[in-house]
Design an enzyme around this catalytic site. Structure first.
Site, PDB file in Angstrom:
ATOM      1  N   ASP A  67      81.585-145.647 -75.117  1.00  0.00           N
ATOM      2  CA  ASP A  67      81.951-144.234 -75.078  1.00  0.00           C
ATOM      3  C   ASP A  67      81.875-143.570 -76.454  1.00  0.00           C
ATOM      4  O   ASP A  67      81.718-144.240 -77.480  1.00  0.00           O
ATOM      5  CB  ASP A  67      83.366-144.067 -74.494  1.00  0.00           C
ATOM      6  CG  ASP A  67      84.377-145.053 -75.070  1.00  0.00           C
ATOM      7  OD1 ASP A  67      84.110-145.635 -76.137  1.00  0.00           O
ATOM      8  OD2 ASP A  67      85.438-145.238 -74.462  1.00  0.00           O
ATOM      9  N   ASN A 136      97.349-146.775 -69.496  1.00  0.00           N
ATOM     10  CA  ASN A 136      97.293-146.318 -68.099  1.00  0.00           C
ATOM     11  C   ASN A 136      96.174-147.002 -67.306  1.00  0.00           C
ATOM     12  O   ASN A 136      95.823-146.576 -66.217  1.00  0.00           O
ATOM     13  CB  ASN A 136      97.120-144.789 -68.047  1.00  0.00           C
ATOM     14  CG  ASN A 136      95.802-144.330 -68.676  1.00  0.00           C
ATOM     15  OD1 ASN A 136      94.978-145.141 -69.097  1.00  0.00           O
ATOM     16  ND2 ASN A 136      95.601-143.030 -68.737  1.00  0.00           N
ATOM     17  N   HIS A 138      92.987-147.328 -68.276  1.00  0.00           N
ATOM     18  CA  HIS A 138      91.618-146.812 -68.438  1.00  0.00           C
ATOM     19  C   HIS A 138      90.722-147.840 -69.123  1.00  0.00           C
ATOM     20  O   HIS A 138      91.173-148.635 -69.950  1.00  0.00           O
ATOM     21  CB  HIS A 138      91.573-145.435 -69.116  1.00  0.00           C
ATOM     22  CG  HIS A 138      91.835-145.380 -70.579  1.00  0.00           C
ATOM     23  ND1 HIS A 138      92.874-144.659 -71.123  1.00  0.00           N
ATOM     24  CD2 HIS A 138      91.187-145.909 -71.639  1.00  0.00           C
ATOM     25  CE1 HIS A 138      92.846-144.758 -72.434  1.00  0.00           C
ATOM     26  NE2 HIS A 138      91.830-145.521 -72.784  1.00  0.00           N
ATOM     27  N   GLU A 143      89.423-142.482 -66.907  1.00  0.00           N
ATOM     28  CA  GLU A 143      90.854-142.267 -66.700  1.00  0.00           C
ATOM     29  C   GLU A 143      91.221-142.508 -65.229  1.00  0.00           C
ATOM     30  O   GLU A 143      90.340-142.525 -64.360  1.00  0.00           O
ATOM     31  CB  GLU A 143      91.203-140.814 -67.081  1.00  0.00           C
ATOM     32  CG  GLU A 143      90.917-140.457 -68.537  1.00  0.00           C
ATOM     33  CD  GLU A 143      91.956-141.016 -69.512  1.00  0.00           C
ATOM     34  OE1 GLU A 143      92.718-141.931 -69.145  1.00  0.00           O
ATOM     35  OE2 GLU A 143      91.993-140.529 -70.661  1.00  0.00           O
TER      36      GLU A 143
HETATM   37  C1  GLP Z   1      90.420-145.858 -76.172  1.00  0.00           C
HETATM   38  C2  GLP Z   1      88.958-146.288 -75.903  1.00  0.00           C
HETATM   39  C3  GLP Z   1      88.916-147.497 -75.020  1.00  0.00           C
HETATM   40  C4  GLP Z   1      89.904-148.508 -75.566  1.00  0.00           C
HETATM   41  C5  GLP Z   1      91.301-148.008 -75.303  1.00  0.00           C
HETATM   42  C6  GLP Z   1      92.391-148.875 -75.933  1.00  0.00           C
HETATM   43  O1  GLP Z   1      90.739-144.625 -75.644  1.00  0.00           O
HETATM   44  N1  GLP Z   1      88.126-145.279 -75.357  1.00  0.00           N
HETATM   45  O2  GLP Z   1      87.601-148.015 -74.974  1.00  0.00           O
HETATM   46  O3  GLP Z   1      89.754-149.740 -74.915  1.00  0.00           O
HETATM   47  O4  GLP Z   1      91.454-146.657 -75.668  1.00  0.00           O
HETATM   48  O5  GLP Z   1      92.470-148.682 -77.299  1.00  0.00           O
HETATM   49  P1  GLP Z   1      93.240-149.628 -78.284  1.00  0.00           P
HETATM   50  O6  GLP Z   1      92.437-150.872 -78.371  1.00  0.00           O
HETATM   51  O7  GLP Z   1      93.291-148.886 -79.576  1.00  0.00           O
HETATM   52  O8  GLP Z   1      94.579-149.862 -77.674  1.00  0.00           O
END
Ligand code: GLP
Length: 245
Positions: A67, A136, A138, A143
């Site tokens: 992404d 959540n 995702h 989402e």
């Molecule tokens: C972000 C990214 C995801 C990631 C998630 C968790 O929003 N778009 O790809 O896996 O949130 O992030 P973190 O590893 O900082 O907890």
């Protein structure tokens, strides 16, 4: 889904690195799906170390990131382009034209989504897709409520995700409202999935993923339908895991 329990973040990162290196060494032209966020930073650090020690080359690897935010220049320090360069790409020998991230700054974002899907198809299937998980549930930026049939698309980020990610920005107002993400169906077409989960903050998330039902309300639950998912989770993330007999 197989859960590999490890002690802490460091062991999660090292275990994930070994897992990924096996693929990179074993395949002739590996296609890796990559992720951003705090979770994979340690893994990338280990990959860079292994490269610097001369234990691996990435010349034959292609990558596709999950992404990217919209309306951020790739040189913006909060863009995922910048994150990936800083943590991985600028330290290893992967040719630039084998690195792919959605262009969140494209003039036609719908077009960019189609192009990204086409590039993934042209590369063949993603051999190993790395995932983190949002609190959540995702995955990528898919989402809750995102159809399981979604392909690469533009998303409106929910407030909780913008809040969670605001730690990387000067303030929440600076967090983009939209992003481009690989769709859930796109992710599910990967041959193998490696999901990393760490920290107490994700303990309820991991328990819901493991024991909850498969529902679009919790995007990661679709992983139950994938034939080859490995989850590497640390003790803190496993602290609320209920093992059903
Ligand atoms: C972000 C990214 C995801 C990631 C998630 C968790 O929003 N778009 O790809 O896996 O949130 O992030 P973190 O590893 O900082 O907890």
């Amino acid at each position: 889904m197989e859960i590999v329990r490890v002690k802490d973040y460091e062991e999660m990162s090292k275990t994930a690195c070994n897992y990924m290196l096996r693929k990179v060494k074993e395949l002739e032209s590996p296609v890796l799906g990559l992720a951003t966020g705090s979770t994979p930073e340690g893994l990338y650090r280990h990959l860079v170390d292994e490269y610097k020690k001369g234990n691996v080359s990435f010349k034959h690897v292609q990558t596709f990131n999950l992404d990217e935010y919209t309306k951020l220049d790739p040189t913006d320090i909060n863009s995922y382009h910048y994150f990936m360069n800083k943590h991985l790409f600028e330290h290893i020998d992967i040719p630039k034209d084998q690195i792919h991230l959605p262009n969140g700054n494209a003039s036609d974002l719908e077009d960019e989504c189609h192009n990204y899907e086409n590039k993934i198809s042209e590369a063949g299937k993603i051999d190993l897709q790395l995932l983190g998980i949002g609190i959540n549930g995702h995955i990528g930026f898919n989402e809750p409520g995102t159809p399981f049939t979604s392909r690469t698309h533009i998303v409106t980020l929910v407030e909780s995700t913008r809040k969670a990610n605001s730690r990387f920005f000067p303030s929440i107002d600076d967090v983009p409202t939209h992003a481009i993400t690989m769709g859930i169906e796109t992710i599910m077409e990967s041959k193998e999935i490696l999901l990393l989960v760490f920290g107490e903050m994700k303990a309820d998330t991991l328990n819901r993923l493991t024991n909850g039902e498969v529902s679009e309300d919790f995007p990661a639950s679709i992983l139950h339908k994938h034939p080859k998912v490995t989850i590497i989770a640390d003790e803190a993330a496993c602290s609320k895991l209920v093992i059903k007999s």
